[in-house]
Write an enzyme that holds these catalytic residues in place. Structure first.
Site, PDB file in Angstrom:
ATOM      1  N   LYS A 272      32.629  34.458  47.637  1.00 23.14           N
ATOM      2  CA  LYS A 272      31.508  35.158  47.049  1.00 23.14           C
ATOM      3  C   LYS A 272      30.395  34.389  46.401  1.00 23.14           C
ATOM      4  O   LYS A 272      30.583  33.204  46.047  1.00 23.14           O
ATOM      5  CB  LYS A 272      32.037  35.979  45.766  1.00 23.14           C
ATOM      6  CG  LYS A 272      33.430  36.674  45.937  1.00 23.14           C
ATOM      7  CD  LYS A 272      34.027  37.558  44.960  1.00 23.14           C
ATOM      8  CE  LYS A 272      35.493  37.815  45.678  1.00 23.14           C
ATOM      9  NZ  LYS A 272      36.469  36.964  45.294  1.00 23.14           N
TER      10      LYS A 272
ATOM     11  N   ASP B 281      41.396  35.404  49.454  1.00 19.65           N
ATOM     12  CA  ASP B 281      40.174  35.842  48.555  1.00 19.65           C
ATOM     13  C   ASP B 281      39.812  34.731  47.544  1.00 19.65           C
ATOM     14  O   ASP B 281      40.528  34.383  46.848  1.00 19.65           O
ATOM     15  CB  ASP B 281      40.387  37.125  47.789  1.00 19.65           C
ATOM     16  CG  ASP B 281      39.092  37.650  47.402  1.00 19.65           C
ATOM     17  OD1 ASP B 281      38.337  38.454  47.803  1.00 19.65           O
ATOM     18  OD2 ASP B 281      38.969  37.207  45.976  1.00 19.65           O
TER      19      ASP B 281
ATOM     20  N   HIS C 248      28.731  38.496  44.287  1.00 27.06           N
ATOM     21  CA  HIS C 248      29.973  38.430  43.166  1.00 27.06           C
ATOM     22  C   HIS C 248      29.532  39.562  42.266  1.00 27.06           C
ATOM     23  O   HIS C 248      30.499  40.656  41.806  1.00 27.06           O
ATOM     24  CB  HIS C 248      30.087  36.965  42.644  1.00 27.06           C
ATOM     25  CG  HIS C 248      31.698  37.009  42.080  1.00 27.06           C
ATOM     26  ND1 HIS C 248      32.352  35.984  42.393  1.00 27.06           N
ATOM     27  CD2 HIS C 248      32.289  37.867  41.660  1.00 27.06           C
ATOM     28  CE1 HIS C 248      33.264  36.110  41.801  1.00 27.06           C
ATOM     29  NE2 HIS C 248      33.515  37.284  41.392  1.00 27.06           N
TER      30      HIS C 248
ATOM     31  N   TYR D 183      35.223  30.443  41.185  1.00 28.27           N
ATOM     32  CA  TYR D 183      36.820  30.049  40.666  1.00 28.27           C
ATOM     33  C   TYR D 183      37.039  28.593  40.739  1.00 28.27           C
ATOM     34  O   TYR D 183      38.060  27.962  39.979  1.00 28.27           O
ATOM     35  CB  TYR D 183      38.044  30.832  41.749  1.00 28.27           C
ATOM     36  CG  TYR D 183      37.770  32.245  41.810  1.00 28.27           C
ATOM     37  CD1 TYR D 183      37.066  33.113  40.921  1.00 28.27           C
ATOM     38  CD2 TYR D 183      38.212  32.800  42.799  1.00 28.27           C
ATOM     39  CE1 TYR D 183      36.814  34.329  41.223  1.00 28.27           C
ATOM     40  CE2 TYR D 183      37.935  34.236  43.276  1.00 28.27           C
ATOM     41  CZ  TYR D 183      37.399  35.084  42.104  1.00 28.27           C
ATOM     42  OH  TYR D 183      37.255  36.253  42.438  1.00 28.27           O
TER      43      TYR D 183
END
Ligand code: A2P
Length: 306
Positions: free
Chosen positions: A66, A32, A99, A37
């Protein structure tokens, strides 16, 4: 989609690539990811190494990513997804998610003031969703879905969408079991992925509150783990899988990466499930207050529709 995946939120650069390699060599097939990130390029390097060494082929893996909040305009989705694909070194994603149901100005990654936001009245989620549908029809994402959506937002989207979202990824654990949202998703054929299943204790201090309860140190979880001869983390992960959810624990530690995968083999009894269901206390670790700062057009009530 394999029910258990490796989470990569908070996995630092310099650590995440090794964690992905450990995980895939140990048997994980679901990773994931997310643009925000800021570690997708390193994950891409690890995936390439794993494929080059023959550990896995692309089609063995399930890779989720996302769309970040500053690319919500319909015409921006394809470019954002192509950037993520370039970073990950892939030519398609298995799953791409919106997201957050929150829009930011294009030049803003994290908001600091009211002006950094775009209100949903000006950039509605169904417009973003059209961009997701476009990306799916181009074959860049095999499946599309959302994250952090309430029943109300899912319901609105289903009414207007050509294709319904296939996934809603939300915070879910025994302190916040998401009964109503999960029932709604089941009724509409939407899968649910549980994030922060272990309580995300490695969050930065800025998004932690004093006195948060601990899932991993909860005595009921601890007692069930002792009786089964497993660890508290394994009880928490199996609890989500037993309910029929996917779950994405984050770890960069080789031992814990293996421990978490082995949660798929833990057998919780109905009585254990019952005891765990008593732990519901309506507590979110990620309450979304970052989106409701002074001057923002978003409120917590409007975010969660609660
Ligand atoms: P680490 O990466 O050092 O293993 P969440 O998935 O809810 O966001 O939680 C992630 C946090 O939980 C990280 O601090 C991670 O640390 C830790 N963690 C991951 N797996 C385990 C485990 N099996 N036991 C205890 N802590 C764990």
């Amino acid at each position: 989609m394999p029910a258990l995946g490796l989470g990569t939120w908070k996995s630092a650069k310099g650590e995440v690539g090794q964690a992905v390699k450990e995980a895939v060599r140990a048997g994980y097939r679901h990773i994931d990811c997310a643009y925000i990130y800021l570690n997708e390029a390193e994950i891409g390097g690890a995936l390439r190494d794993l494929m080059d060494e023959g550990t896995v082929k692309r089609e063995d893996l399930w890779i989720t990513s996302k769309l970040w909040n500053n690319r919500h305009a319909r015409g921006q989705v394809e470019g954002a997804l192509r950037q993520t694909l370039a970073d990950l070194g892939l030519d398609y994603l298995d799953l791409y998610l919106i997201h957050w149901p929150v829009a930011l100005r294009e030049d803003v990654l994290y908001p600091e003031k009211g002006d950094d936001f775009v209100a949903l009245e000006d950039l509605p989620l169904h417009e973003t969703w059209k961009g997701m549908e476009d990306a799916a029809s181009l074959g860049l994402a095999r499946h599309i879905g959302v994250s952090n959506f309430s029943v109300k937002k899912l319901d609105n989207l289903i009414q207007s969408a050509r294709t319904a979202p296939e996934m809603n990824q939300v915070e879910c654990h025994p302190f916040f079991p998401q009964h109503d949202l999960f029932a709604f998703c089941r009724k509409h054929g939407i899968h649910l992925t549980a994030y922060s299943p272990l309580g995300s204790q490695d969050r930065s201090a800025a998004i932690k509150r004093p006195g948060e309860p601990s899932l991993l140190q909860n005595p009921v979880i601890g007692e069930i783990a002792r009786n089964l001869g497993c660890t508290p983390a394994q009880v928490l992960l199996q609890w989500a899988m037993r309910r029929g959810m996917a779950v994405i624990p984050k770890s960069v530690n080789p031992g814990r990466i293996r421990e978490n995968l082995a949660a798929t083999e833990v057998g919780l009894s109905d009585a254990d499930m019952e005891k765990i269901s008593d732990l519901d206390r309506g507590f979110r670790y990620l309450d979304g207050s970052i989106w409701a700062l002074p001057g923002s057009p978003y409120t917590l009530q409007g975010l969660w529709d609660e």
